[in-house]
Design a protein around this motif. Structure first.
Motif, mmCIF file in Angstrom:
data_model
loop_
_atom_site.group_PDB
_atom_site.id
_atom_site.type_symbol
_atom_site.label_atom_id
_atom_site.label_comp_id
_atom_site.label_asym_id
_atom_site.label_seq_id
_atom_site.Cartn_x
_atom_site.Cartn_y
_atom_site.Cartn_z
ATOM 1 N N TYR A 69 -72.031 -99.638 72.535
ATOM 2 C CA TYR A 69 -73.239 -98.890 72.214
ATOM 3 C C TYR A 69 -74.170 -99.775 71.388
ATOM 4 C CZ TYR A 69 -70.600 -94.646 73.339
ATOM 5 O OH TYR A 69 -69.870 -93.678 73.959
ATOM 6 N N TYR A 70 -75.466 -99.774 71.736
ATOM 7 C CA TYR A 70 -76.475 -100.483 70.955
ATOM 8 C C TYR A 70 -77.607 -99.506 70.651
ATOM 9 C CZ TYR A 70 -80.121 -103.639 69.494
ATOM 10 O OH TYR A 70 -81.109 -104.249 68.774
ATOM 11 N N ASP A 91 -77.972 -101.370 65.219
ATOM 12 C CA ASP A 91 -76.514 -101.312 65.080
ATOM 13 C C ASP A 91 -75.849 -101.353 66.448
ATOM 14 O OD1 ASP A 91 -76.882 -101.043 62.369
ATOM 15 O OD2 ASP A 91 -76.142 -98.984 62.244
ATOM 16 N N ALA A 92 -74.633 -101.867 66.480
ATOM 17 C CA ALA A 92 -73.833 -101.899 67.703
ATOM 18 C C ALA A 92 -72.429 -101.413 67.381
ATOM 19 C CB ALA A 92 -73.790 -103.310 68.278
ATOM 20 N N GLN A 114 -78.371 -97.727 74.117
ATOM 21 C CA GLN A 114 -77.966 -98.380 75.363
ATOM 22 C C GLN A 114 -76.441 -98.384 75.377
ATOM 23 O OE1 GLN A 114 -78.603 -102.618 75.695
ATOM 24 N NE2 GLN A 114 -78.707 -102.480 77.912
#
Length: 152
Positions: A69-70, A91-92, A114
């Protein structure tokens, strides 16, 4: 194999809301027009837009799938087994198989994320809050039964 190409004009935002209204989001799913699952592509790419105060789906884990997840816009939290983790633009997060997770938009604007997920040939989901399981598009409850090993 050949390159699989889809232009942005070939992909539309699809909004959805659960029947009881508990989950809501819109997705821009590039995997669908590319027929990623049917073609055996190794991953899928989805952009997810979550309205303020909403969660896109129940708290769940996958049996085989990894998800990256980004956060592109907004803020919120990622619910994990140890509790919620604040997230914001830039954040990722990486969720491995069997790690329960859920996004929640706690901000004032849309949360846009994303998601890049590997594309295992078989996967199932477990929903710890309800005790349900899903596989192949079907949702069901498991009940404990006596183990039978085939011998009398």
């Amino acid at each position: 194999r050949t390159m699989n190409h889809v232009s942005r004009s070939g992909v539309e935002w699809r909004s959805y809301r659960s029947p009881k209204g508990g989950f809501e989001a819109a997705s821009l799913d590039y995997a669908r027009p590319m027929k990623a699952r049917e073609s055996g592509h190794p991953f899928e790419v989805i952009f997810l837009r979550i309205p303020p105060g909403q969660r896109p789906w129940p708290y769940h884990s996958h049996g085989a799938q990894w998800e990256f997840y980004y956060v592109m816009e907004g803020s919120g939290e990622m619910r994990l087994e140890d509790g919620p983790v604040p997230i914001e633009k830039g954040d990722a997060m990486m969720c491995p198989p069997d790690e329960a997770h859920q996004l929640h938009n706690t901000g004032e604007g849309d949360l846009v994320v994303q998601i890049i997920a590997d594309n295992p040939p078989a996967d199932y989901c477990h929903y710890p809050d309800s005790g349900k399981w899903a596989c192949g598009g079907k949702v069901f409850r498991m009940q404990e039964t006596e183990y039978y090993d085939g011998e009398e």
